[in-house]
Motif scaffolding. Structure first.
Motif, PDB file in Angstrom:
ATOM      1  N   LEU A  13     -13.757  16.566  22.796  1.00 32.32           N
ATOM      2  CA  LEU A  13     -14.418  15.617  22.047  1.00 32.32           C
ATOM      3  C   LEU A  13     -15.880  15.585  22.553  1.00 32.32           C
ATOM      4  CD1 LEU A  13     -11.874  12.460  22.397  1.00 32.32           C
ATOM      5  CD2 LEU A  13     -12.628  13.492  20.240  1.00 32.32           C
ATOM      6  N   LEU A  14     -16.133  15.956  23.769  1.00 27.06           N
ATOM      7  CA  LEU A  14     -17.605  15.931  24.342  1.00 27.06           C
ATOM      8  C   LEU A  14     -18.170  17.015  23.456  1.00 27.06           C
ATOM      9  CD1 LEU A  14     -17.361  15.471  28.241  1.00 27.06           C
ATOM     10  CD2 LEU A  14     -18.535  13.996  26.757  1.00 27.06           C
ATOM     11  N   VAL A  15     -17.749  18.386  23.264  1.00 28.20           N
ATOM     12  CA  VAL A  15     -18.295  19.372  22.650  1.00 28.20           C
ATOM     13  C   VAL A  15     -18.671  18.757  21.362  1.00 28.20           C
ATOM     14  CG1 VAL A  15     -17.945  21.558  21.580  1.00 28.20           C
ATOM     15  CG2 VAL A  15     -17.149  21.177  23.869  1.00 28.20           C
ATOM     16  N   ALA A  16     -17.567  18.259  20.631  1.00 28.11           N
ATOM     17  CA  ALA A  16     -18.030  17.808  19.162  1.00 28.11           C
ATOM     18  C   ALA A  16     -19.110  16.876  19.383  1.00 28.11           C
ATOM     19  CB  ALA A  16     -16.635  17.164  18.843  1.00 28.11           C
ATOM     20  N   GLY A  20     -22.314  17.076  17.374  1.00 31.10           N
ATOM     21  CA  GLY A  20     -23.002  16.082  16.484  1.00 31.10           C
ATOM     22  C   GLY A  20     -24.153  15.654  16.352  1.00 31.10           C
ATOM     23  N   LEU A  21     -24.382  15.346  18.058  1.00 30.06           N
ATOM     24  CA  LEU A  21     -25.998  14.688  18.093  1.00 30.06           C
ATOM     25  C   LEU A  21     -26.954  15.644  17.874  1.00 30.06           C
ATOM     26  CD1 LEU A  21     -25.224  13.008  21.623  1.00 30.06           C
ATOM     27  CD2 LEU A  21     -26.048  11.893  19.481  1.00 30.06           C
ATOM     28  N   ALA A  22     -26.485  17.163  18.411  1.00 29.94           N
ATOM     29  CA  ALA A  22     -27.572  18.160  18.100  1.00 29.94           C
ATOM     30  C   ALA A  22     -27.974  18.580  16.698  1.00 29.94           C
ATOM     31  CB  ALA A  22     -27.246  19.461  18.767  1.00 29.94           C
ATOM     32  N   LEU A  23     -26.925  18.279  15.750  1.00 33.62           N
ATOM     33  CA  LEU A  23     -27.110  18.662  14.488  1.00 33.62           C
ATOM     34  C   LEU A  23     -27.527  17.650  13.425  1.00 33.62           C
ATOM     35  CD1 LEU A  23     -24.050  20.817  13.850  1.00 33.62           C
ATOM     36  CD2 LEU A  23     -26.300  21.485  14.077  1.00 33.62           C
ATOM     37  N   SER A  24     -27.458  16.233  14.094  1.00 32.71           N
ATOM     38  CA  SER A  24     -28.037  15.025  13.411  1.00 32.71           C
ATOM     39  C   SER A  24     -29.434  14.891  13.367  1.00 32.71           C
ATOM     40  CB  SER A  24     -27.075  13.891  13.834  1.00 32.71           C
ATOM     41  OG  SER A  24     -27.413  13.672  15.134  1.00 32.71           O
ATOM     42  N   GLY A  25     -30.160  14.511  12.235  1.00 31.80           N
ATOM     43  CA  GLY A  25     -31.366  14.083  12.421  1.00 31.80           C
ATOM     44  C   GLY A  25     -32.539  15.021  12.680  1.00 31.80           C
ATOM     45  N   GLY A  26     -31.923  16.253  12.589  1.00 26.82           N
ATOM     46  CA  GLY A  26     -33.276  17.540  12.834  1.00 26.82           C
ATOM     47  C   GLY A  26     -33.708  17.263  14.081  1.00 26.82           C
ATOM     48  N   GLY A  27     -33.292  17.047  15.164  1.00 29.57           N
ATOM     49  CA  GLY A  27     -33.634  17.282  16.517  1.00 29.57           C
ATOM     50  C   GLY A  27     -34.649  16.091  16.894  1.00 29.57           C
ATOM     51  N   TRP A  28     -35.529  16.410  17.659  1.00 32.46           N
ATOM     52  CA  TRP A  28     -36.444  15.007  18.029  1.00 32.46           C
ATOM     53  C   TRP A  28     -37.655  14.851  17.014  1.00 32.46           C
ATOM     54  CZ3 TRP A  28     -34.893  12.023  22.035  1.00 32.46           C
ATOM     55  CH2 TRP A  28     -33.751  12.518  22.848  1.00 32.46           C
ATOM     56  N   THR A  29     -37.506  14.698  15.937  1.00 30.00           N
ATOM     57  CA  THR A  29     -38.658  14.921  15.072  1.00 30.00           C
ATOM     58  C   THR A  29     -38.711  13.304  14.639  1.00 30.00           C
ATOM     59  OG1 THR A  29     -37.315  15.362  13.157  1.00 30.00           O
ATOM     60  CG2 THR A  29     -38.388  17.096  14.332  1.00 30.00           C
ATOM     61  N   TYR A  30     -37.852  12.296  14.832  1.00 30.30           N
ATOM     62  CA  TYR A  30     -37.992  11.074  14.278  1.00 30.30           C
ATOM     63  C   TYR A  30     -39.305  10.239  14.814  1.00 30.30           C
ATOM     64  CZ  TYR A  30     -32.991  10.887  13.291  1.00 30.30           C
ATOM     65  OH  TYR A  30     -31.779  11.372  12.974  1.00 30.30           O
ATOM     66  N   ARG A  39     -31.304   7.858  20.495  1.00 30.83           N
ATOM     67  CA  ARG A  39     -31.078   9.051  20.711  1.00 30.83           C
ATOM     68  C   ARG A  39     -31.261   9.635  22.300  1.00 30.83           C
ATOM     69  NH1 ARG A  39     -30.085  12.854  16.724  1.00 30.83           N
ATOM     70  NH2 ARG A  39     -30.950  14.534  17.938  1.00 30.83           N
ATOM     71  N   ALA A  40     -32.042   9.093  22.907  1.00 29.64           N
ATOM     72  CA  ALA A  40     -32.443   9.313  24.290  1.00 29.64           C
ATOM     73  C   ALA A  40     -31.055   8.684  25.197  1.00 29.64           C
ATOM     74  CB  ALA A  40     -33.515   8.733  24.683  1.00 29.64           C
ATOM     75  N   LEU A  41     -30.494   7.585  24.551  1.00 33.01           N
ATOM     76  CA  LEU A  41     -29.514   6.784  25.298  1.00 33.01           C
ATOM     77  C   LEU A  41     -28.175   7.401  25.153  1.00 33.01           C
ATOM     78  CD1 LEU A  41     -30.431   3.036  24.542  1.00 33.01           C
ATOM     79  CD2 LEU A  41     -30.069   4.174  26.706  1.00 33.01           C
ATOM     80  N   ALA A  42     -27.966   7.916  23.744  1.00 35.44           N
ATOM     81  CA  ALA A  42     -26.947   8.693  23.454  1.00 35.44           C
ATOM     82  C   ALA A  42     -26.890  10.032  23.969  1.00 35.44           C
ATOM     83  CB  ALA A  42     -27.106   8.999  21.860  1.00 35.44           C
ATOM     84  N   TRP A  43     -27.784  10.601  24.307  1.00 37.38           N
ATOM     85  CA  TRP A  43     -27.618  12.012  25.029  1.00 37.38           C
ATOM     86  C   TRP A  43     -27.527  11.858  26.559  1.00 37.38           C
ATOM     87  CZ3 TRP A  43     -26.836  16.507  23.414  1.00 37.38           C
ATOM     88  CH2 TRP A  43     -26.931  17.012  22.347  1.00 37.38           C
ATOM     89  N   SER A  44     -28.234  10.778  27.097  1.00 35.97           N
ATOM     90  CA  SER A  44     -28.003  10.403  28.462  1.00 35.97           C
ATOM     91  C   SER A  44     -26.443  10.125  28.735  1.00 35.97           C
ATOM     92  CB  SER A  44     -28.840   9.260  28.887  1.00 35.97           C
ATOM     93  OG  SER A  44     -30.196   9.704  28.776  1.00 35.97           O
ATOM     94  N   ALA A  45     -26.061   9.216  27.880  1.00 38.70           N
ATOM     95  CA  ALA A  45     -24.366   8.834  28.043  1.00 38.70           C
ATOM     96  C   ALA A  45     -23.720  10.251  28.021  1.00 38.70           C
ATOM     97  CB  ALA A  45     -24.224   7.753  26.947  1.00 38.70           C
ATOM     98  N   TRP A  46     -24.097  10.822  26.838  1.00 37.72           N
ATOM     99  CA  TRP A  46     -23.279  12.223  26.938  1.00 37.72           C
ATOM    100  C   TRP A  46     -23.328  12.953  28.201  1.00 37.72           C
ATOM    101  CZ3 TRP A  46     -24.710  17.101  27.043  1.00 37.72           C
ATOM    102  CH2 TRP A  46     -23.735  18.215  26.573  1.00 37.72           C
ATOM    103  N   LEU A  47     -24.428  13.182  28.745  1.00 34.46           N
ATOM    104  CA  LEU A  47     -24.488  13.914  29.831  1.00 34.46           C
ATOM    105  C   LEU A  47     -23.813  13.423  31.041  1.00 34.46           C
ATOM    106  CD1 LEU A  47     -25.916  16.345  31.380  1.00 34.46           C
ATOM    107  CD2 LEU A  47     -28.042  14.988  31.725  1.00 34.46           C
ATOM    108  N   ALA A  48     -24.186  12.106  31.269  1.00 35.43           N
ATOM    109  CA  ALA A  48     -23.546  11.415  32.387  1.00 35.43           C
ATOM    110  C   ALA A  48     -21.831  11.581  32.378  1.00 35.43           C
ATOM    111  CB  ALA A  48     -23.873   9.883  32.106  1.00 35.43           C
TER     112      ALA A  48
END
Length: 253
Positions: A13-16, A20-30, A39-48
């Motif tokens: 699930l972590l890999v998935a 999903g985060l990496a492929l969604s939204g075209g990276g950090w171009t928002y 997205r920063a919160l999502a990535w931080s939670a994923w890393l933790a």
């Protein structure tokens, strides 16, 4: 490395989620600030979550919190074995569905504490052994009685065991067990519980006015070397959860 490590649900699930985060939204171009913060919160939670699920981080966290075992002979030298009290904290017990003896239905932590308490009893000698705690989901004396039965099977004399069945948590363990120990006019008191739980337990006994010596069991060993220490697992995350639980418990007023 066992293939089972790569099919652990948490790892999958972590890999998935990461993909999903990496492929969604075209990276950090928002351009929208809210989206970037999200997205920063999502990535931080994923890393933790990933880090807390790895043996490397979990073991380090647990070892940092836990009380290390030590030889108590020097500290007990001034007391007579018959005037010493061994206090063992219970953990939990499962429901009886198949007629299994209560001592076998203790949680893994409870069985570890029972084994460790029997070893400590044989090593140092004690006049009394206080088994403290109840499981509020079961009959009041079932949990402490189960641990007492296992202690007897491991060689501790039944007549030396005192059941304390009022306690529902660590604070109450300390209050009620300290009261019994003082009534016995004990010269020394030794507490047996899990190494991870020991710092909170000893603090509660201090607050209850009883000086105790720690005899922790199940101190977390160093993880094996290799890349597997960075691969998440459900078991390791559960261990980290227990460590966080103990950290929060240490903040109790």
């Amino acid at each position: 490395m066992p293939i089972a490590r790569f099919v652990d649900p948490l790892f999958v699930l972590l890999v998935a989620a990461g993909l999903g985060l990496a492929l969604s939204g075209g990276g950090w171009t928002y351009r929208a600030r809210r989206a970037k913060v999200g997205r920063a919160l999502a990535w931080s939670a994923w890393l933790a979550l990933w880090l807390l699920s790895t043996p490397w981080v979990s073991s380090a966290l647990v070892r940092r919190i836990s009380t290390k075992p030590r030889d108590l002979r020097a500290e007990l030298a001034g007391s007579s074995p018959e005037r010493r009290v061994l206090i063992v904290l219970t953990a939990g017990i499962d429901a009886d569905e198949f007629g299994t003896p209560a001592m076998e239905r203790q949680s893994a932590s409870g069985i570890e504490r029972s084994l460790g308490a029997a070893r400590v009893y044989r090593t140092y000698g004690f006049g009394h052994v206080i088994v403290s705690g109840q499981d509020v989901r079961r009959e009041r004396a079932e949990l402490a009685g189960a641990m007492a039965d296992l202690l007897v099977a491991l060689g501790v004399p039944r007549e030396k065991i005192i059941l304390e069945t009022e306690s529902r948590d660590t604070r109450e363990n300390a209050i009620h067990a300290a009261r019994i120990a003082r009534g016995l006019a004990a010269d020394a008191a030794v507490v047996v519980t899990s190494a991870l739980h020991m710092p909170r337990a000893t603090r509660m006994f201090e607050r209850a006015g009883l000086d105790v010596l720690p005899a922790p069991v199940r101190f977390q060993p160093l993880p094996h070397d290799g890349p597997g220490q960075l691969i998440p697992s459900s078991f390791t995350l559960q261990r980290s959860q227990r460590a966080v639980h103990e950290l929060v418990g240490l903040l109790e007023p």
